[in-house]
Write a protein that holds these residues in place. Structure first.
Motif, mmCIF file in Angstrom:
data_model
loop_
_atom_site.group_PDB
_atom_site.id
_atom_site.type_symbol
_atom_site.label_atom_id
_atom_site.label_comp_id
_atom_site.label_asym_id
_atom_site.label_seq_id
_atom_site.Cartn_x
_atom_site.Cartn_y
_atom_site.Cartn_z
ATOM 1 N N PRO A 15 36.204 37.496 32.734
ATOM 2 C CA PRO A 15 34.881 37.143 33.280
ATOM 3 C C PRO A 15 34.558 37.997 34.497
ATOM 4 O O PRO A 15 35.440 38.393 35.235
ATOM 5 C CB PRO A 15 35.052 35.675 33.711
ATOM 6 C CG PRO A 15 36.287 35.195 33.068
ATOM 7 C CD PRO A 15 37.158 36.381 32.826
ATOM 8 N N PRO A 26 33.301 38.573 38.200
ATOM 9 C CA PRO A 26 33.265 37.733 39.399
ATOM 10 C C PRO A 26 31.845 37.316 39.780
ATOM 11 O O PRO A 26 31.637 36.226 40.298
ATOM 12 C CB PRO A 26 33.868 38.613 40.487
ATOM 13 C CG PRO A 26 34.394 39.839 39.841
ATOM 14 C CD PRO A 26 33.999 39.845 38.406
ATOM 15 N N LEU A 29 40.243 37.066 28.868
ATOM 16 C CA LEU A 29 41.514 37.459 29.474
ATOM 17 C C LEU A 29 41.746 36.651 30.746
ATOM 18 O O LEU A 29 40.821 36.408 31.511
ATOM 19 C CB LEU A 29 41.496 38.948 29.819
ATOM 20 C CG LEU A 29 41.285 39.903 28.651
ATOM 21 C CD1 LEU A 29 41.347 41.348 29.147
ATOM 22 C CD2 LEU A 29 42.321 39.678 27.559
ATOM 23 N N PRO A 30 42.980 36.217 30.963
ATOM 24 C CA PRO A 30 43.269 35.433 32.159
ATOM 25 C C PRO A 30 43.204 36.237 33.458
ATOM 26 O O PRO A 30 43.171 37.464 33.450
ATOM 27 C CB PRO A 30 44.679 34.913 31.921
ATOM 28 C CG PRO A 30 45.240 35.685 30.791
ATOM 29 C CD PRO A 30 44.124 36.357 30.074
ATOM 30 N N PHE A 31 43.199 35.476 34.500
ATOM 31 C CA PHE A 31 43.094 35.994 35.864
ATOM 32 C C PHE A 31 43.975 37.209 36.147
ATOM 33 O O PHE A 31 43.562 38.141 36.826
ATOM 34 C CB PHE A 31 43.476 34.851 36.815
ATOM 35 C CG PHE A 31 43.205 35.147 38.260
ATOM 36 C CD1 PHE A 31 41.910 35.112 38.759
ATOM 37 C CD2 PHE A 31 44.241 35.439 39.124
ATOM 38 C CE1 PHE A 31 41.653 35.375 40.091
ATOM 39 C CE2 PHE A 31 43.997 35.703 40.458
ATOM 40 C CZ PHE A 31 42.701 35.669 40.943
ATOM 41 N N ASN A 69 42.516 40.453 35.666
ATOM 42 C CA ASN A 69 41.158 40.420 36.199
ATOM 43 C C ASN A 69 41.226 40.470 37.702
ATOM 44 O O ASN A 69 40.358 39.989 38.392
ATOM 45 C CB ASN A 69 40.537 39.094 35.712
ATOM 46 C CG ASN A 69 39.224 38.776 36.362
ATOM 47 O OD1 ASN A 69 38.459 39.660 36.680
ATOM 48 N ND2 ASN A 69 38.976 37.484 36.572
ATOM 49 N N SER A 125 40.459 41.687 40.693
ATOM 50 C CA SER A 125 39.720 42.685 41.442
ATOM 51 C C SER A 125 40.242 42.640 42.860
ATOM 52 O O SER A 125 40.719 41.614 43.323
ATOM 53 C CB SER A 125 38.232 42.389 41.418
ATOM 54 O OG SER A 125 37.989 41.170 42.054
ATOM 55 N N ALA A 185 38.798 39.848 44.624
ATOM 56 C CA ALA A 185 39.290 38.492 44.405
ATOM 57 C C ALA A 185 40.287 38.091 45.476
ATOM 58 O O ALA A 185 40.357 36.938 45.885
ATOM 59 C CB ALA A 185 39.924 38.379 43.024
HETATM 60 C C1 LIG Z 1 38.287 36.568 37.425
HETATM 61 O O1 LIG Z 1 38.149 36.868 38.805
HETATM 62 C C2 LIG Z 1 37.060 36.226 39.434
HETATM 63 C C3 LIG Z 1 37.068 36.639 40.872
HETATM 64 O O2 LIG Z 1 37.124 37.994 40.997
HETATM 65 C C4 LIG Z 1 37.166 34.707 39.303
HETATM 66 O O3 LIG Z 1 35.999 34.129 39.821
HETATM 67 C C5 LIG Z 1 37.298 34.346 37.834
HETATM 68 O O4 LIG Z 1 37.496 32.959 37.703
HETATM 69 C C6 LIG Z 1 38.474 35.077 37.220
HETATM 70 N N1 LIG Z 1 38.586 34.790 35.811
HETATM 71 C C7 LIG Z 1 39.601 34.131 35.279
HETATM 72 C C8 LIG Z 1 39.563 33.949 33.803
HETATM 73 O O5 LIG Z 1 40.511 33.680 35.944
#
Ligand SMILES: *[C@@H]1O[C@H](CO)[C@@H](O)[C@H](O)[C@H]1NC(C)=O
Ligand SMILES: *[C@@H]1O[C@H](CO)[C@@H](O)[C@H](O)[C@H]1NC(C)=O
Ligand SMILES: *[C@@H]1O[C@H](CO)[C@@H](O)[C@H](O)[C@H]1NC(C)=O
Ligand SMILES: *[C@@H]1O[C@H](CO)[C@@H](O)[C@H](O)[C@H]1NC(C)=O
Length: 333
Positions: free
Chosen positions: A124, A126, A183-185, A188, A190, A193
Motif C-alpha cells: 500500500p 503511505p 505485500l506486508p510492511f 514496504n 519507506s 515510515a
Molecule cells: C506501508 O507503509 C505505510 C507507511 O509508509 C503504512 O502506512 C502502511 O500501513 C504499510 N503497509 C502495510 C501493508 O503494512
C-alpha cells in the motif's frame, strides 16, 4: 520454464547509481534470479558498462524509436515519457515473472520469495492506502497487458501524472480482490515510515527487507566521508539508532565499497569529472567537496501537510524527527 527476473529502471546517471547499489544489494544477498536494468538514452557509456557488470541484461529503452504503440502514445502524451519507459517492463516476455524495483530502493535481505506471488502484488502507498505504491511490484510480462496499459494511458492519462496512477487505474481491484497481493510492511519500508510511524517501525523494523528512499532527496544527493563513515547533513535520532542500522549510511557503504571502484575503472583514472563520478573525486581524496544539499525553500504548513499526505514528507528537514519532537514539546509545555 522461462526465467524470473528483478527489473529496475534508470533514466539518467543519478538513477543509474541507484540501480548499481540496488543490483549490488540483490547480489550480496545471493539472489538466484536474473537482474535486468532498463535504461534511458541519457545514461552515459561508462555507467552502462558498470551496470552490465552487475545486471544480466541492460536494455536501452528508446520509446520514440520503439516502433510500437508506445511511440504513438508518446506523441499524444509527451508528459508521460518516463511512465511509458517504466511500462516497457511488461515487454520482457522472455521472463515468466518479474519483480520491478525502483532504482531508489535497496534490499536488506534475500527477497526471492516475492516470486511466489502473482501479478499484481505490491505494498500500500503511505499517502493513500487504497492505492498501491509502484516502487516494488510483482508482474507477469505480456505484450497484451503492455498494449492495454498504453491504451489506458493515452485515453485517460494518469491521475497522478506518473506510472503509479496508471497502474492503479489498470489494476483497480488490487485494494479489494485478493489480500495475498498486498505485500506486508517489511517490503514496504519507506525511509519515511521510520519517521512517521515509529511504533510500527520499532515492531517490524528489524525484519525490514526493502528500503525505499522516497521523497526528493535521494541517497545520491548527499555526500559521504568514508573515513568517518558519516553522511554529511544527516544523523539519525539516537533512539532510532538503537533499533536499526542507518539505511542511508548503508547505501553509501555499498556505493563506496562496490560501485565506486567499478565506476573509477570504467571512467579511467584520469577522466573523473564527467557523468556519474562527478562528486566522487572528493571521496577519492578522502575529502568532501560535493556541495551540501541545498537548503530547501520555506514552504507553508498547508503545503507541507499536502506533501506529507502525498508521501513526500521532508523527513530530513522540516518534518524531521527532531523538529516534530520539538513541536510536540512546545505544545506540551
Ligand atoms: C506501508 O507503509 C505505510 C507507511 O509508509 C503504512 O502506512 C502502511 O500501513 C504499510 N503497509 C502495510 C501493508 O503494512
Ligand atoms: C552468499 O553466498 C556466499 C557463498 O556461498 C556466502 O558466503 C554468503 O554468506 C552468502 N550471503 C548471504 C547474505 O547469505
Ligand atoms: C512481444 O513483443 C516483442 C516486441 O514486439 C516481441 O519481440 C516478442 O516476441 C513478443 N512476445 C510474445 C510472447 O509474443
Ligand atoms: C539531486 O541531485 C540531482 C543531480 O545532481 C539533481 O538534479 C536534483 O535536483 C537533486 N535533488 C535535490 C532534492 O537536491
Amino acid at each position: 520454464m522461462a526465467g524470473e527476473a528483478f527489473v529496475t529502471l534508470a533514466t539518467n546517471d543519478n538513477y543509474a547509481k541507484g540501480a548499481m547499489v540496488l543490483g549490488r544489494s540483490l547480489r550480496n544477498h545471493n539472489t538466484t534470479k536474473k537482474l535486468v536494468a532498463l535504461i534511458g538514452l541519457q545514461v552515459a557509456e561508462p555507467c552502462r558498462t558498470v551496470l552490465s557488470s552487475l545486471y544480466d541484461e541492460v536494455c536501452v529503452v528508446d520509446i520514440l524509436d520503439s516502433g510500437d504503440a508506445a511511440h504513438l502514445a508518446m506523441m499524444k502524451r509527451p508528459d508521460l515519457g518516463v511512465t511509458f519507459t517504466k511500462l516497457h517492463c511488461w515487454t520482457l516476455t522472455r521472463y515468466s515473472k518479474c519483480v520491478f524495483m525502483d532504482a531508489d530502493t535497496m534490499v536488506l535481505s534475500n527477497i526471492d520469495e516475492l516470486f511466489d506471488r502473482e501479478e499484481l502484488s505490491a505494498a500500500p502507498d503511505p499517502g493513500w492506502p487504497d492505492c498501491f505504491n509502484s516502487g516494488v511490484f510483482v508482474f507477469k510480462p505480456s505484450n497484451e497487458t503492455y498494449n492495454k496499459l498504453l491504451a489506458l494511458c493515452t485515453e485517460t492519462g494518469s491521475f497522478d501524472g506518473g506510472d503509479q496512477g496508471v497502474l492503479n487505474s489498470y489494476f483497480n481491484t488490487w485494494a479489494t480482490a485478493d489480500i495475498s497481493k498486498h505485500l506486508p510492511f517489511i517490503y514496504n519500508l519507506s525511509s519515511i515510515a521510520i519517521y512517521s510511524y515509529l511504533p510500527a517501525f520499532k515492531q517490524y523494523g528489524r525484519d525490514a527487507k526493502v528500503v525505499h528512499f522516497l521523497g526528493k532527496m535521494k541517497p545520491w544527493n548527499y555526500s559521504y566521508n568514508p573515513q568517518s563513515g558519516q553522511v554529511k547533513g544527516h544523523s539519525l535520532p539516537s533512539d532510532l539508532r538503537q533499533v536499526h542500522p542507518d539505511y542511508l549510511t548503508l547505501w553509501w557503504e555499498l556505493y563506496t565499497n562496490y560501485v565506486l571502484p567499478a565506476l573509477r575503472q570504467a571512467y579511467g583514472q584520469t577522466a573523473f569529472n564527467t557523468g556519474c563520478v562527478e562528486e566522487e573525486v572528493s571521496v577519492a581524496a578522502g575529502e568532501l567537496s560535493a556541495p551540501a544539499p541545498p537548503h530547501p525553500p520555506q514552504v507553508s504548513s498547508e503545503e507541507r501537510k499536502q506533501r506529507w499526505e502525498a508521501g513526500q514528507a521532508d523527513y530530513m528537514g522540516a518534518d524531521s524527527f527532531d523538529n516534530i519532537e520539538r513541536k510536540l514539546d512546545s505544545f506540551l509545555k
